[in-house]
Design an enzyme around this catalytic site. Structure first.
Site, PDB file in Angstrom:
ATOM      1  N   ARG A 236       3.486  -0.265   6.811  1.00  0.00           N
ATOM      2  CA  ARG A 236       4.514  -1.014   6.097  1.00  0.00           C
ATOM      3  C   ARG A 236       3.925  -1.742   4.894  1.00  0.00           C
ATOM      4  O   ARG A 236       2.738  -2.067   4.863  1.00  0.00           O
ATOM      5  CB  ARG A 236       5.183  -2.035   7.025  1.00  0.00           C
ATOM      6  CG  ARG A 236       4.251  -3.147   7.505  1.00  0.00           C
ATOM      7  CD  ARG A 236       4.908  -4.040   8.541  1.00  0.00           C
ATOM      8  NE  ARG A 236       6.117  -4.650   8.046  1.00  0.00           N
ATOM      9  CZ  ARG A 236       6.140  -5.758   7.315  1.00  0.00           C
ATOM     10  NH1 ARG A 236       5.007  -6.357   6.981  1.00  0.00           N
ATOM     11  NH2 ARG A 236       7.276  -6.276   6.914  1.00  0.00           N
ATOM     12  N   LEU A 237       4.786  -1.956   3.919  1.00  0.00           N
ATOM     13  CA  LEU A 237       4.499  -2.860   2.811  1.00  0.00           C
ATOM     14  C   LEU A 237       5.580  -3.931   2.839  1.00  0.00           C
ATOM     15  O   LEU A 237       6.751  -3.636   3.115  1.00  0.00           O
ATOM     16  CB  LEU A 237       4.538  -2.121   1.467  1.00  0.00           C
ATOM     17  CG  LEU A 237       3.374  -1.189   1.134  1.00  0.00           C
ATOM     18  CD1 LEU A 237       3.603  -0.528  -0.223  1.00  0.00           C
ATOM     19  CD2 LEU A 237       2.051  -1.937   1.128  1.00  0.00           C
ATOM     20  N   ASP A 238       5.205  -5.171   2.542  1.00  0.00           N
ATOM     21  CA  ASP A 238       6.183  -6.253   2.536  1.00  0.00           C
ATOM     22  C   ASP A 238       7.304  -5.955   1.547  1.00  0.00           C
ATOM     23  O   ASP A 238       7.127  -5.199   0.584  1.00  0.00           O
ATOM     24  CB  ASP A 238       5.513  -7.572   2.157  1.00  0.00           C
ATOM     25  CG  ASP A 238       4.476  -8.008   3.182  1.00  0.00           C
ATOM     26  OD1 ASP A 238       4.572  -7.559   4.339  1.00  0.00           O
ATOM     27  OD2 ASP A 238       3.577  -8.789   2.807  1.00  0.00           O
ATOM     28  N   LYS A 239       8.435  -6.583   1.761  1.00  0.00           N
ATOM     29  CA  LYS A 239       9.603  -6.368   0.910  1.00  0.00           C
ATOM     30  C   LYS A 239       9.294  -6.636  -0.559  1.00  0.00           C
ATOM     31  O   LYS A 239       9.757  -5.908  -1.447  1.00  0.00           O
ATOM     32  CB  LYS A 239      10.755  -7.265   1.380  1.00  0.00           C
ATOM     33  CG  LYS A 239      12.058  -7.062   0.620  1.00  0.00           C
ATOM     34  CD  LYS A 239      13.161  -7.957   1.178  1.00  0.00           C
ATOM     35  CE  LYS A 239      14.460  -7.768   0.406  1.00  0.00           C
ATOM     36  NZ  LYS A 239      15.547  -8.639   0.923  1.00  0.00           N
TER      37      LYS A 239
ATOM     38  N   HIS B 209       1.253  -9.722   6.600  1.00  0.00           N
ATOM     39  CA  HIS B 209       1.030 -10.492   5.362  1.00  0.00           C
ATOM     40  C   HIS B 209      -0.451 -10.782   5.136  1.00  0.00           C
ATOM     41  O   HIS B 209      -0.814 -11.845   4.618  1.00  0.00           O
ATOM     42  CB  HIS B 209       1.785 -11.825   5.405  1.00  0.00           C
ATOM     43  CG  HIS B 209       3.276 -11.699   5.348  1.00  0.00           C
ATOM     44  ND1 HIS B 209       3.929 -10.701   4.659  1.00  0.00           N
ATOM     45  CD2 HIS B 209       4.251 -12.463   5.904  1.00  0.00           C
ATOM     46  CE1 HIS B 209       5.241 -10.854   4.781  1.00  0.00           C
ATOM     47  NE2 HIS B 209       5.469 -11.905   5.542  1.00  0.00           N
TER      48      HIS B 209
END
Length: 254
Positions: free
Chosen positions: A106-109, A193
């Site tokens: 995943r990558l943060d929003k 994060h």
């Protein structure tokens, strides 16, 4: 029964280019199916029987798992579906949304950059398992230039505010830009994060974050945010070599 594919989707999956690139190639009358020039992207082909050429060169591809590189745009969440937010799959053309397609990790929003997507669960697991320590490189923009001592702490691995200990990270040369103080950081973990929290532990705020490399594959600079393409055979081989190297090292150290 032979499988039918749209010509543009098949050529993109074969690594000829993105769907946008393929449509341009079709318009240039560079694609032939069984000797007949094709310009319509919606034409269906028989993947087992038809002979496809691009600029006179035979193209061979047998559908299997799909592997995409995306330049994720900010504002998208790394998920297959969400009732409240737009996901990275919303940037995938309907014809490319193979059953079971999902983001690798995943990558943060609010983070942009390189995101891999696939239908191959085993491959994705190997890239994201903490045991192998696959490298992920980011360009980070900070509110201020950190001190040499603080950068050394990040590089050596430090304790986050919640007590979590991070592994060492590689810090590149930094420079002052309009967006903030820019530097490259390479980590081998995927904690929540993580990069933001690492710099937060030394009192710095991350204004912007972009992933530029994962494993031995770098983000294609030709991809605008929200665009994607199939990984090339060379890129897949580079990842496989990296995975095998990491697995061999892990086995040796046991």
């Amino acid at each position: 029964m032979s499988e039918q594919w749209r010509i543009d989707k098949w050529l993109a999956a074969a690594g000829v280019g993105s769907r946008k690139d393929v449509k341009k190639i079709l318009k240039k009358k560079a694609v032939q199916v069984n000797g007949t020039t094709i310009t319509d992207a919606a034409v269906k082909i028989n993947v087992d029987e038809d002979k496809i050429t691009v600029n006179g060169s035979d193209i061979h591809y047998h559908p299997g798992p799909v592997y995409y590189m995306m330049n994720k745009r900010k504002g998208r969440i790394s998920a297959t579906s969400d009732d409240q937010h737009t996901t990275v799959l919303d940037d995938i053309d309907s014809g490319d949304k193979n059953e079971g397609l999902f983001p690798v990790g995943r990558l943060d929003k609010d983070t942009s950059g390189l995101l891999l997507l696939t239908t191959d669960g085993t491959w994705a697991h190997q890239l994201t398992t903490p045991n192998l320590g696959i490298e992920k490189q980011y360009e980070a923009w900070l509110d201020e230039k950190p001190s040499t001592e603080d950068l050394h702490k990040v590089g050596e691995g430090l304790q986050l505010k919640d007590g979590t200990q991070t592994k060492p990270a590689e810090i590149g040369e930094g420079k002052q830009e309009e967006e903030g103080y820019s530097l490259m950081i390479t980590v081998t973990e995927g904690k929540y994060h993580q990069v933001k929290r690492m710099f937060g532990a030394i009192g710095r705020h991350v204004r912007g974050l972009k992933r530029v490399r994962m494993s031995d594959v770098a983000l294609d600079p030709a991809l605008a945010e929200g665009e994607y393409r199939a990984l090339t055979a060379e890129e897949l081989e580079a990842i496989d070599l990296d995975l095998n190297s990491k697995k061999n090292t892990l086995s040796t150290n046991k």
